[in-house]
Design a protein around this motif. Structure first.
Motif: not given
Length: 177
Positions: A95-122
């Motif tokens: 799920s955490i890795y898939g969330f990264y792929l989903l955010l990458k697919r919708v072309k969100i900036t790398p900083f926001l991707i990492v921030t969003a994934v971190f928020s889900l993971a923790f």
């Protein structure tokens, strides 16, 4: 290696650290729902039906999760509690890795991707469920990858799989509806 190419490695590290944190913070925690799932899984394996405490039942709230876990318990011959905890962890990681792929697919900036994934993971609320044997990780996985497939190129096969994954999410965890 460029910063962008290092992001998948960072996401994997975040996912692993999240699971490690859940293991450290809640080593023996097993929710009542996970206990109930384990009872249904054992009943399904022992009695060949949806039994709980030697009583036949006519329905359960998470039938797909119970069937997936029962299949893995049967295939691995490992204890039910260990199997469902490992499956919870696997689906959480996906799920955490898939969330990264989903955010990458919708072309969100790398900083926001990492921030969003971190928020889900923790996420403090979700962290408690990651390794308990609950179906939360599997439901999140199905929803995330359903949306990911939905956002892929217009393709009948991917659209069908997206709908199937989103539909299956509701029989893994009813709130997915």
């Amino acid at each position: 290696m460029t910063k962008i190419k290092k992001i998948p490695i960072l996401i994997i590290i975040i996912a692993v650290l999240s699971l490690f944190s859940a293991w450290i913070l809640y080593p023996d925690y097993m929710s009542d729902d996970a206990f109930i799932h384990a009872g249904f899984i054992n009943g399904l394996i022992d009695h060949h039906g949806f039994y709980f405490g030697n009583n036949l039942t006519y329905g359960i709230t998470s039938p797909l999760w119970t069937l997936i876990c029962a299949a893995f318990v049967k295939l691995t011959s490992s204890p039910t509690v260990i199997t469902i905890r490992l499956l919870s962890g696997l689906f959480t990681f996906l799920s955490i890795y898939g969330f990264y792929l989903l955010l990458k697919r919708v072309k969100i900036t790398p900083f926001l991707i990492v921030t969003a994934v971190f928020s889900l993971a923790f996420n403090a609320y979700l962290l408690r469920w990651y390794l308990t044997g609950m179906e939360v990780g599997a439901a999140i996985f199905l929803i995330i990858f359903g949306f990911y497939l939905f956002l892929c190129e217009n393709n009948k096969k991917k659209s069908f799989l997206a709908g199937l994954m989103l539909g299956c999410a509701s029989i893994v965890r009813p709130e997915a509806i």
